[in-house]
Write a protein that holds these residues in place. Sequence first.
Motif, PDB file in Angstrom:
ATOM      1  N   GLY C 351       0.834  -1.193   0.000  1.00 32.81           N
ATOM      2  CA  GLY C 351       0.000   0.000   0.000  1.00 32.81           C
ATOM      3  C   GLY C 351       0.868   1.243   0.000  1.00 32.81           C
ATOM      4  N   ALA C 352       1.881   1.232   0.807  1.00 35.12           N
ATOM      5  CA  ALA C 352       2.758   2.396   0.856  1.00 35.12           C
ATOM      6  C   ALA C 352       3.398   2.615  -0.504  1.00 35.12           C
ATOM      7  N   VAL C 353       3.840   1.511  -1.110  1.00 34.84           N
ATOM      8  CA  VAL C 353       4.454   1.630  -2.432  1.00 34.84           C
ATOM      9  C   VAL C 353       3.446   2.189  -3.432  1.00 34.84           C
ATOM     10  N   ILE C 354       2.263   1.612  -3.395  1.00 31.42           N
ATOM     11  CA  ILE C 354       1.239   2.016  -4.369  1.00 31.42           C
ATOM     12  C   ILE C 354       0.896   3.485  -4.185  1.00 31.42           C
ATOM     13  N   LEU C 355       0.738   3.870  -2.940  1.00 29.33           N
ATOM     14  CA  LEU C 355       0.393   5.248  -2.661  1.00 29.33           C
ATOM     15  C   LEU C 355       1.511   6.175  -3.140  1.00 29.33           C
ATOM     16  N   SER C 356       2.737   5.734  -2.910  1.00 27.81           N
ATOM     17  CA  SER C 356       3.869   6.576  -3.324  1.00 27.81           C
ATOM     18  C   SER C 356       3.905   6.703  -4.836  1.00 27.81           C
ATOM     19  N   LEU C 357       3.463   5.676  -5.517  1.00 27.89           N
ATOM     20  CA  LEU C 357       3.548   5.684  -6.979  1.00 27.89           C
ATOM     21  C   LEU C 357       2.216   6.080  -7.612  1.00 27.89           C
ATOM     22  N   HIS C 358       1.430   6.799  -6.879  1.00 26.89           N
ATOM     23  CA  HIS C 358       0.168   7.303  -7.424  1.00 26.89           C
ATOM     24  C   HIS C 358      -0.710   6.174  -7.944  1.00 26.89           C
ATOM     25  N   MET C 366       7.502  -0.368 -12.165  1.00 29.66           N
ATOM     26  CA  MET C 366       8.230   0.157 -11.020  1.00 29.66           C
ATOM     27  C   MET C 366       9.725  -0.060 -11.292  1.00 29.66           C
ATOM     28  N   GLY C 367      10.419  -0.670 -10.359  1.00 26.06           N
ATOM     29  CA  GLY C 367      11.824  -0.968 -10.588  1.00 26.06           C
ATOM     30  C   GLY C 367      12.756   0.017  -9.897  1.00 26.06           C
ATOM     31  N   ALA C 368      13.775  -0.583  -9.270  1.00 28.17           N
ATOM     32  CA  ALA C 368      14.829   0.223  -8.648  1.00 28.17           C
ATOM     33  C   ALA C 368      14.297   1.225  -7.638  1.00 28.17           C
ATOM     34  N   LYS C 369      13.322   0.784  -6.890  1.00 29.87           N
ATOM     35  CA  LYS C 369      12.715   1.751  -5.994  1.00 29.87           C
ATOM     36  C   LYS C 369      13.292   1.656  -4.571  1.00 29.87           C
ATOM     37  N   ARG C 370      14.345   0.882  -4.400  1.00 31.54           N
ATOM     38  CA  ARG C 370      14.808   0.687  -3.029  1.00 31.54           C
ATOM     39  C   ARG C 370      15.365   1.971  -2.426  1.00 31.54           C
ATOM     40  N   LYS C 371      15.865   2.849  -3.277  1.00 32.59           N
ATOM     41  CA  LYS C 371      16.387   4.101  -2.756  1.00 32.59           C
ATOM     42  C   LYS C 371      15.248   5.060  -2.430  1.00 32.59           C
ATOM     43  N   GLN C 372      14.312   5.095  -3.338  1.00 30.84           N
ATOM     44  CA  GLN C 372      13.237   6.060  -3.154  1.00 30.84           C
ATOM     45  C   GLN C 372      12.289   5.643  -2.036  1.00 30.84           C
ATOM     46  N   LEU C 373      12.128   4.326  -1.894  1.00 34.71           N
ATOM     47  CA  LEU C 373      11.148   3.854  -0.919  1.00 34.71           C
ATOM     48  C   LEU C 373      11.828   2.938   0.086  1.00 34.71           C
ATOM     49  N   PRO C 374      12.609   3.473   0.931  1.00 37.30           N
ATOM     50  CA  PRO C 374      13.365   2.586   1.830  1.00 37.30           C
ATOM     51  C   PRO C 374      12.472   1.821   2.784  1.00 37.30           C
ATOM     52  N   VAL C 375      11.460   2.463   3.292  1.00 40.44           N
ATOM     53  CA  VAL C 375      10.579   1.752   4.227  1.00 40.44           C
ATOM     54  C   VAL C 375       9.874   0.614   3.508  1.00 40.44           C
ATOM     55  N   GLY C 376       9.389   0.904   2.331  1.00 42.15           N
ATOM     56  CA  GLY C 376       8.719  -0.117   1.545  1.00 42.15           C
ATOM     57  C   GLY C 376       9.679  -1.269   1.259  1.00 42.15           C
ATOM     58  N   PHE C 377      10.874  -0.903   0.927  1.00 43.72           N
ATOM     59  CA  PHE C 377      11.901  -1.913   0.657  1.00 43.72           C
ATOM     60  C   PHE C 377      12.083  -2.821   1.866  1.00 43.72           C
ATOM     61  N   PHE C 440      14.738  -3.521  -7.510  1.00 46.06           N
ATOM     62  CA  PHE C 440      16.050  -3.567  -8.164  1.00 46.06           C
ATOM     63  C   PHE C 440      15.879  -3.328  -9.645  1.00 46.06           C
ATOM     64  N   GLY C 441      16.911  -3.549 -10.362  1.00 45.32           N
ATOM     65  CA  GLY C 441      16.863  -3.374 -11.796  1.00 45.32           C
ATOM     66  C   GLY C 441      16.758  -1.897 -12.159  1.00 45.32           C
ATOM     67  N   GLU C 442      16.186  -1.682 -13.330  1.00 47.48           N
ATOM     68  CA  GLU C 442      16.065  -0.300 -13.787  1.00 47.48           C
ATOM     69  C   GLU C 442      14.694   0.236 -13.416  1.00 47.48           C
ATOM     70  N   SER C 443      14.668   1.518 -13.241  1.00 44.90           N
ATOM     71  CA  SER C 443      13.386   2.160 -12.978  1.00 44.90           C
ATOM     72  C   SER C 443      12.578   2.172 -14.274  1.00 44.90           C
ATOM     73  N   LEU C 514      18.320 -14.877 -10.190  1.00 46.01           N
ATOM     74  CA  LEU C 514      18.919 -15.086 -11.499  1.00 46.01           C
ATOM     75  C   LEU C 514      18.075 -14.467 -12.608  1.00 46.01           C
ATOM     76  N   PHE C 515      16.814 -14.609 -12.458  1.00 39.28           N
ATOM     77  CA  PHE C 515      15.941 -14.082 -13.509  1.00 39.28           C
ATOM     78  C   PHE C 515      15.759 -12.577 -13.389  1.00 39.28           C
ATOM     79  N   TYR C 516      15.410 -12.135 -12.189  1.00 39.51           N
ATOM     80  CA  TYR C 516      14.939 -10.765 -12.068  1.00 39.51           C
ATOM     81  C   TYR C 516      15.917  -9.845 -11.336  1.00 39.51           C
ATOM     82  N   GLY C 517      16.760 -10.439 -10.512  1.00 45.05           N
ATOM     83  CA  GLY C 517      17.644  -9.571  -9.752  1.00 45.05           C
ATOM     84  C   GLY C 517      18.897  -9.229 -10.540  1.00 45.05           C
ATOM     85  N   SER C 518      19.442 -10.253 -11.208  1.00 41.37           N
ATOM     86  CA  SER C 518      20.712 -10.003 -11.874  1.00 41.37           C
ATOM     87  C   SER C 518      20.565  -9.940 -13.384  1.00 41.37           C
TER      88      SER C 518
END
Lengths: 499, 490, 616, 103, 166
Positions: C351-358, C366-377, C440-443, C514-518
């Motif tokens: 919910g927090a993620v969704i709310l943050s992302l409108h 999404m993608g690479a949101k660990r910096k922007q959403l640390p709590v969510g992460f 992770f990955g690209e935004s 292997l599939f999604y992280g790297s």
Amino acid sequence: MILTLLIALLFIGGLLAWFSERINPALPRWIALAVLAIELLLMLSLLSATPENGWLAAYNHAWLPRFGISLQFAVDGFSLLLLLLTAFLGIVAVGSAWSEITERAGFFYFNLLWTLAGVVGIFTALDLFLFFFFWEVMLIPMYFIIAIWGHENKFYAAKKFFIFTQVSGLIMLVSIVVLAWFHYLQFGFFSFAYQDLLNVGMNRSMEMWVMLGFFIGFATKLPSVPFHNWLPDAHSQAPSAGSIILAGVLLKTGAYGLVRFAVPLFPNAAAEFAPFAMTLAAISILYCAKVAFAQSDIKRLIAYTSVSHMGFVTLGVYAWNELALQGAVMTMLAHGLSSAALFMLAGALQHRIHTRNMHEMGGFWGRVPRMSAVALFFSIAALGMPGLGNFIGEFLALLGAFQANQVLTIISAFGLIFASVYSLWVIQKIFHGKYSDNAFDGSRLLDLDNREMAFYAAMMAGLVWMGVYPQSFLDLSAPTLQALLESQAGAAAVGALQP
Amino acid sequence: MTPLDYAGYTMSAGDLIPLLPLLAVTATSIWVMMAIGVKRNYPFVLGSTVAGLLLAALLAMRLLTGPAPEAAPLLTMDAYAQFFTVLICAAAVGVSLLSHNYWTEFDDQREEFFLLLSLATLGAIVLAGANHFASLLLGLETLSMSLYGMLAYPVHSKRKANSHALESAVKYLILSAVSTAMILFGVALIYAETGSLAFAGLGGLPAGPGVGFSVVALLLVSAGVAFKLSLFPFHIWTPDVYEGAPAPATAYLATIGKIVVFIVLLRVVVETRSLGIAPVVIVFSLLALLSIIAGNLLALLQDNIKRILAYSSIAHMGYLLIAIIAAFYAEGPISIEAVSFYLFAYVVMTLGAFGVVSLLSSDALERDGISDYQGLFWRRPWLAAAFTGMLLSLAGIPLTAGFIGKFYLVLAGVESGLWLLLAALVVGSGIGLYYYLRIVYRMLLPEPADAPELRQGNAAFAIVLVLFALLVLFGVYPASLMSLIQGIAL
Amino acid sequence: MLDLIWLLPTFPLLGFLILALAEGKLAKGPAGWIGAGSIGLSFAVAALVAVSFLQSGLESHTVPIWTWMSVAGFDPGINLYLDGLSLVMILVITGVGFLIHVYSTGYMADDPDFSRFFCYMNLFVFAMLLLVLGDNLLLLYLGWEGVGLCSYLLIGFWYDDPYNGYAARKAFVVTRVGDTAMAIGLFLLFAQLGTLNIQDMLHAAEAEWAVGSALPAITALLLLGGAVGKSAQLPLQTWLPDAMAGPTPISALIHAATMVTAGVYLIARTHTLFELAPNVQLLVAWVGLITLLMAGFTAMTQNDIKRILAYSTVSQIGYMFLGLGVGAWSGAIFHLMTHAFFKALLFLGAGAVILSLHHEQDIFRMGAKRKQLPVGFLCFLIGGLALTAFPYTSGYFSKDEILIAALEVEGQGLWLWLGGVIGAFFTGIYTFRLFFVVFFGESRGHHDAKEVKGLNIALPLFILMALSLFGGWIPVPLDAVFSHGAEHEEHHISAFMHGVMIALPLFGIAISYLFYGSGILSAEKLMSLPGSRALHRFWNSGWGMDRLYDFLFVNPFLYLARVNAKDIIDAFYDMLAALSRAGHLLIVRTQTGYLRWYVLSMAAGLVALIAVGVLL
Amino acid sequence: MMGAIPVEHGLILAGILFSLGLIGVLTRRNIVFVLMSLEVMLNACGLAFIVAGSRWEQADGQIMFVLILTLAAAEVAVGLGLIIQMYRRFQTVDINVLSELKG
Amino acid sequence: MMLLFYLAAVVAVIATVCVIVQTNIVHALIYLILSLLAVAVIFYTLGAPLAAMLEAIVYAGAIMVLFLFVIMMLNLGQNTREQERAWLAGRGWILPALLAAVLLAQLLYVLSGVEGMSAPEQVGVMAVGARLFGPYVLAVELASILLLAGLISAYHLARKPGAEDE
């Protein structure tokens, strides 16, 4: 004496209301309200009466001595419950008509009160001729209500209502007469008194035919498939006050008749017939729920749901044990309130936006939150939400019916699913979704005012009361039902198909 | 050479006492005729007729409770007959008063109508007491003969655009004559077999299976009677005659003209029920069944109120026949009471219904289209209420005498186990509701913008209200009438 | 103290009534305070009750309030029944419920229907408490239906969108199918045992019914029907993913933490019955197993963050059912509790993620949101680990208990265990697929996302994180409830088996990485394999169950409704009318007006009459 | 000198006359003919009464005949009156003109 | 006497048939009178001299004269023959004749079984009179009323419009 007063008051009040219109056009509704309020008080006063021979009040006076017909009225707990419902819904109907009926108001309230007089007569009459008399008397004013103040297709609806009930009524009349005739043959004198006719014995096939006559009469009023077709038309075309009385009270007369007359008078035939009646009930429940779902006219929809719900009553009655009967009685009361409220709501909507077509509605929640919440309440009451009266009734009916006939009870229980389908569909179509007023004048879509809310609140309170403390009602009807059951000791296992 | 045998037959003044109503009506007729001869005075003639008929009614009412008279050779003026004499005379008074308004502007001689009316009433009373085929014939024909005149009464009027009255009278005359011939031929056959013309002599008919002669003789009579009662398939004249005739004449024909035949029929049935000639009873059942169905079906989509009432009368005669058939089977008095009560109710409601039509109609224009009644409820509430009451009574709804009547019929049917006929009664009533309600609904509609003025008529209105009151009174508290009827049973 | 449990449902009820009667005219501040506060008070009471109950050493405690009704020996009361099981439940409900309410005051702050939301929420908690506290099945049923209603109301909370309404109705109707089965079960129980009081009923059942006989099997099956409906198990699981249409706190509270586990509660509550019907009990296990596997497959193919969690919920409840089925009653309830913690955490985090992302829900946007959403992460990291049963997180203990118990089942134990372990493997894959794709990955969108601030959002999350991590050490007082069962003994399984159980989820996480992280392996390549697209579609649609039900039930019903909208029976009466009309038109033609014809009819009538008369 | 004639024959003759009269009523369009045919039918009835009366050696048969005679006379009088009116209005004696009332 | 009966019967039937098929109304009337007279003869053979007399005088005499008057008044007769013929043509006959034949057959069927003979004795004027003014005295009075009703009806109907009886 109080019983004759109950009826006379309504008849006289009706006339007064009619004539008072000349003095002041606003007077009739006040008279009607006053009369019904007095009725309610009188009935409440009966609550404290001490029963004599099982009757809280009784009155007997010769009427047509040639055939042993008398003006025999009596009230026990069961009928008192229905009387209270009648008076209460009468007041609700007046409230609903308050600002809706402006043309020929005097005559309207005349008809309303006379209809109720007929109903009160039905619930109190113990002489079968008298019963039938009132049974028919209430048709005429109801016909007028539909035919004069109804909607676009009123003649068709009024006529259909009248013909269905009248023809089935005549069949019942024939049955009553046959019963009385057998009494004459056995005892050498004519009597139409309930207690006398209880003693009549008949051979098997004759008892079955006569019972069927009663059943058709009551099943038409109830209504049960396949005699229900008058109801959607009558309900959808009647003004909302008429629909309230029809759904809330008139249908209950059929159920009352089944409990009071159709089964006790013919224990053996009823026992034999019970599986069929319960089958009809199950069909009513499922079939009409299905048809209800397909309706776009909101009042038609509610009408079909009424048939569906009354199926539980039939089921309960023909299961003929205390649980099921109490369930039937509770269903009658609760359905009286919930369907009356739903019809009142539908009427309120139609009064505001002049349409009953659900496809033209939608998203009203944002515009009329009060009305929406009220509608939601009664819809979920109708779908049998525990904690509200309808659930108690339907659950008890099913619980009792299960002991009599498992298969049919299980089939009927699926009605609970269908009920949720159509109830929620109504909410979805009208109150949820996107708002658009292409089809009507949106500025007229006003929320419920305080007067209207007061009526709804009273009905909501009633349903909650029935839902959380049904004992007050159950206690009232229990002596009657137990007495009925006891008198059927020989046929206690009506409908029991268990090995 | 047979000896003169009238020596054995003497008639004393005492024998005339039961005939007093009859004499009163005769005197009225003569008086009215002479009055017309002296000077035509419409109110006076009307007043005399009404007074005379009332007197007859009162006399009959007085005699009703008196000691039963001895059977005279042609007429038995017993309580049964006296009761119906009261009813007939009262109905005739009603028709007289109804017609007052109707003829007010008539451009021809108005007075003879009342003369014919009282003569017809005379015939009707004779029928009420008839115990002999000669008096049956005379009563029937006196009635018919006067009715011919009444039906065609406005034939000279220039105010009336159509010739319906004439057509109605011609049709009635020809067909009625044919039916009379049938009755007479049948009676002749009966006479040839039994040697007696009194109803009591019918018992001499050979009964039992295979007696074609008795059956044919009785059926010939039945066919004629069926015509008078307009039972299917002899009903066909009814709507035409009802529609074409002036409303008061129709009212007379529909009420008195119908019930007297039933009165006689019941007497005959009671005389012959010991016969138990099964084919005749079956034929009657068939007639009743078909009449109920056909009458109701014919009325279904009809737009002319007089025709509707005509068709519905066919059905009602079918209903009544149920009680007659019941009388064949059951020894008890219920079927007789049923017929008596129903006839009473039938007179009240039919007269009331035609009364409303008469009140609104005049010799120039019959207001008998269903559309003429649109909005009547709002224009003339009491009249409409009364009319509604009459129609509901015809439909057999409680609070009206018609309901009690129907109850009696059901009782009689149940007593004899006539299930099929009762089923027909139920079905017929169901169909019947449709057209009665159509009229009621029309009256409830808002009045049309271009509605013409409605006629007023105080006397007729009073009669309609009186009938309405009777209708409700005997619908709600019929006990007194019930016990009276119980007392007169044959 | 214990007698105060009646206060427990009373507070939410009062909150509901106040909010309802205020008709939305209350300002958001007071509304939020009332809404959340009432649950807080309940939680306080629950805590007090818990303490005093555990101190008292009672096995159970009943608080009668009033007799609901009394008809012919049928006298269910409004009575509250407290034992270890209900204690756990009320603590979870009020505890997690309170946290979610607090969270909601932040999450729903901008919604115009704020107070309506809390109104429904309070009603829900009220009903849920009645469900778990009711001492008889009817009261339980009341709560059962009540929570269903609230679920309906809250799924369709944003009523503007017809899809939400559809999802809400679907949820209600599908669960009602199960409810109806349950109602029939109640009828049968009452008819057979003469009471609906749970304890009396269970005692009577034990006394009267033999193990393995037909009646307990039928009743257990019927109750199971109710349970699978409410708990979204096969075959009635289809409603839950759609139920994600509601606001996210709802998904957390109702469709993860509490209501959907009511089925588990029901079976645990009536476990005696299931023990009398071993076959049905085994069926419960298989239902759970199949559901958890199917849901696992489906979860791997979903793109909507909430739907992934929804399928995971279905899957986890499958574990609970598996636990119930293998007799690990405590384990199942334990898992219920830990699942409530971590799934609430995941949903609230989502919910927090969704709310943050409108209100963005597609994980591939999404993608690479660990910096922007640390709590969510953090939420997803902890919640995900607990969900995949990472050793010594809360989920590890509870899942372990279930799988070990499964292994001990005679005959089919290995299969059940194997299935459960494979399910755990899938859990690792789909949970961390979500995790890696989102954080992770690209935004892939919403580059300017900012975390929603507010203590009322953050605090519940942190508390839940703590619970998810350490909830496994909370002792559950269930021994008394399930004491007579034979499973209460130390389990010993081989180290290999244990190793497999620990390793497989980790293996799943690794594959996911292997599939999604790297990006070492590519999902696209996998998709290009023959048949995989179809399989993906099949799994994605939840094994085609929706379409199957549409085909089997919904469409026929709609078809019948449509073709018979005018009510065929009416046609019969119309036919009668038409027949009459035709009869009229036919017979009226005889009225020709011609006199000679009339005479003819009379003559014919006479002839006919005589013919009939003579022939007779 | 009176030879006894079987009642049967008398009645059959009456029946034949009756039927002939009926045919006349049924087929003629001229209303005067219709009225005449009616007279034939009534006359047949009278004959039947006389036959029956002579069987029983009673005067009643003849009395009935006299009454029928009266009836026939009155009927003819009224009928002819109507015919005159009809002719005045329609200038024809065709019975089919009287068919405005129907349905 | 018997011979006379059958002779008269044949005459009556033939004359009646002529009445109903005749196109000239005056001729038809004459045939009718013939038929009535034949019936009068039959009456006589059946021992009813008074009836025979009345048949001849009242029926064949008075009533038929009435017919004649009207026929003259309406100027029917020779000139309407064509029209009558046209009306009589066609199949309009078949059904009525068939029906009447069936009716006759039915009557014959039941009548042919009747036993009994007509009495050889005459029932004379005296006997009839005595009975008429004995038990049937009311009938006589009623017959007068019947005639009165017929008279008034006929008077009212046949009157020329506007011809007031001042």
